[in-house]
Design an enzyme around this catalytic site. Structure first.
Site, PDB file in Angstrom:
ATOM      1  N   GLU A  88      -8.770   8.800 -34.397  1.00 31.24           N
ATOM      2  CA  GLU A  88      -8.968   8.458 -35.804  1.00 31.24           C
ATOM      3  C   GLU A  88      -8.742   6.983 -36.159  1.00 31.24           C
ATOM      4  O   GLU A  88      -7.775   6.623 -36.839  1.00 31.24           O
ATOM      5  CB  GLU A  88      -8.057   9.318 -36.679  1.00 31.24           C
ATOM      6  CG  GLU A  88      -8.292  10.794 -36.490  1.00 31.24           C
ATOM      7  CD  GLU A  88      -7.581  11.621 -37.521  1.00 31.24           C
ATOM      8  OE1 GLU A  88      -6.851  11.069 -38.355  1.00 31.24           O
ATOM      9  OE2 GLU A  88      -7.771  12.844 -37.503  1.00 31.24           O
ATOM     10  N   GLU A 101      -9.723  18.397 -33.653  1.00 33.15           N
ATOM     11  CA  GLU A 101      -8.600  18.799 -34.509  1.00 33.15           C
ATOM     12  C   GLU A 101      -9.087  19.595 -35.714  1.00 33.15           C
ATOM     13  O   GLU A 101     -10.045  19.186 -36.365  1.00 33.15           O
ATOM     14  CB  GLU A 101      -7.839  17.591 -35.072  1.00 33.15           C
ATOM     15  CG  GLU A 101      -6.818  17.013 -34.169  1.00 33.15           C
ATOM     16  CD  GLU A 101      -6.065  15.874 -34.829  1.00 33.15           C
ATOM     17  OE1 GLU A 101      -5.883  15.872 -36.060  1.00 33.15           O
ATOM     18  OE2 GLU A 101      -5.676  14.946 -34.107  1.00 33.15           O
TER      19      GLU A 101
END
Ligand code: GCO
Length: 477
Positions: free
Chosen positions: A199, A388
């Site tokens: 991320e 995720e």
């Protein structure tokens, strides 16, 4: 209403119904018709974690200080002044935790390497005890028949490098290359699945624009410098792994993504939607695909020009084998000129009367379908893995068990949307639950519990939650 629909409704209302949670949990874990085999025999299943959030051993055996150690030791930065000095103590409990993953039929384990555990100063002197720890984690995973998925960078930059500017210093391209090369040389003979970043939007924006995360910097200059150097390190990291790993290596990277909607789909909010989508979803993926930065839809990107050197555009792209998407919620935006860069504010899901999690994030399973569909339209993406997805709800131990029907319901409902995407021909081929175990949720500390395994930092005892029992059973079908 079918039996299953009734169960679903009862589960969502879980807290409010008269049913004892245990019975309710039992109903939810009853066969809801979803099977792992529905996704195909090659679909990858796993659980995800991150070094700083689970390991502890913050200064054990020669590990150097990371920006998160430094940040969490500063007063007022973390809820209840908590730190991850010990966290879930995975540093000492990795063997029994990995054995628990095997007991839960989990085929793949996503973890990250703590940069300052193997390079205490970020570059130069290697800490062999740190290398030895990750070798033990990898070897124990393989011994238990579990595939290690390694994230090179999950936000825990060595503090020594931050003291030189961290992600705002272009020298990080060389520092990152040295670090990734050490990972590849140390672990590449056994680890087949790699991710360069976790991320980049999160660690650059939260760490260098708003300052809520380590290293707590803020402002346009810091953010755009960090963002461009992170984009360049996508290429540096990818090429380094490709150069040093066996040809069969599966090299990817991961992005936090959310379907962005204009409030009430009003045209006056459409431009805002495009700006937010450019920032939250496109800023980092598009340069790696050779599409450059999304300048047209995010005019504030003019601030990034000054960090781009001649030749950078050619070095930003990398041909990743897969892209990891990490989705938790939808974002509904409306125009709000006072907010810099995006001129937008989020419409609160709670205010809209939508169900939310313990993080205040909207439960909106269709959002993962929408974002998978959006990313499937990039021709340069070869393969999508949901690296995720998961949720935090308040959990408590009752007679040695943790009944968490809302988490099971959340995972089932999002999985149904992933399956819908797959049936629609979207090239999604894996799903990792965030997270294997309750852990340190950054500046929120330990209160938000995302694990399918319960952990109380007071005694570090593990309890498989009902959601973990459901997932274990689901994986066998
Ligand atoms: C992230 C990180 C995880 C978080 C999880 C819940 O996406 O922020 O990868 O470290 O803990 O997503 O917020």
């Amino acid at each position: 209403m079918t039996r299953e629909e009734w169960f679903r409704m009862a589960a969502i209302l879980g807290a409010g119904t008269m049913l004892p949670k245990g019975l309710l949990a039992e109903m939810i874990t009853a066969d809801n018709g979803l099977k792992a085999s529905d996704f195909g025999k090659d679909f990858i299943w796993g659980t995800a974690t991150a070094a700083y959030q689970i390991e502890g051993g913050w200064n054990a055996d020669g590990k150097g200080e990371s920006i998160w150690d430094h940040f969490s030791h500063r007063p007022g930065k973390i809820a209840r002044h908590e730190t991850a000095d010990v966290a879930a103590d995975f540093y000492h409990k990795y063997e029994s935790d990995i054995a628990l993953m095997k007991q839960m039929n989990i085929p793949a384990f996503r973890f990250s390497v703590g940069w300052s555990r193997i390079l205490p100063n970020g570059i130069g002197q290697v800490n062999q005890k740190g290398i030895d720890f990750y070798n033990r984690v990898i070897d124990t995973s393989l011994k238990n028949g579990i595939d290690p998925w390694l994230t090179c960078y999950h936000w825990d930059l060595p503090q020594a490098l931050q003291q030189k500017g961290g992600w705002t210093n272009r020298d990080i391209l060389g520092w990152f290359e040295e670090y990734v090369a050490l990972c590849a040389k140390s672990f590449g003979d056994r680890v087949k699945n790699w991710m360069v970043f976790n991320e980049p939007m999160a660690f650059t924006a939260l760490g260098y624009l708003v300052g809520s995360n380590a290293p707590g910097k803020f402002g346009y200059h810091n953010f755009f410098a960090a963002a461009h150097h992170a984009t360049m390190c996508h290429g540096v990291g990818g090429r380094t792994l490709r150069r040093l790993l066996p040809a069969a290596a599966n090299i990817g990277t991961t992005f936090s993504v959310s379907h962005v909607e204009a409030f009430k789909n009003l045209s006056k909010n459409e431009e805002t939607r495009r700006r937010c989508d450019a920032l939250f979803n496109r800023l980092f993926i598009e340069p790696t695909l050779g599409l450059g930065y999304p300048y047209r839809d995010l005019p504030a990107l003019k601030h990034i020009y000054k960090f781009i050197l001649p030749g950078d555009e050619a070095l930003m792209p990398f041909d990743f084998d897969f892209i990891g998407l990490q989705n938790y919620f939808r974002v509904i935006v409306k125009n709000f000129p006072l907010i810099p860069m995006v001129h937008a504010i989020n419409e609160s899901p709670k205010k809209l009367g939508h169900p939310v999690t313990a993080m205040g994030w909207e439960v909106y399973p269709e959002g993962i379908y929408d974002i998978l569909k959006q990313f499937s339209q990039y021709k340069g993406i070869k393969n999508i893995i949901v690296t995720e997805n998961g949720t935090a709800f308040p959990d408590k131990v009752e007679n040695g068990a943790v009944h968490d029907p809302q988490r099971t319901e959340y995972i089932q409902s999002y999985l149904k949307q992933v399956l819908r995407a797959k049936h629609d021909g979207i090239n999604v081929n894996g799903y990792f639950v965030w997270s294997f175990i309750d852990n340190f949720e950054w500046d929120s500390g330990y209160r938000p519990r995302f694990g399918i395994v319960y952990n109380d930092v007071a005694d570090e005892k593990r309890i498989i939650k009902d959601s973990g029992k459901w997932f274990a059973d689901f994986l066998k079908k």
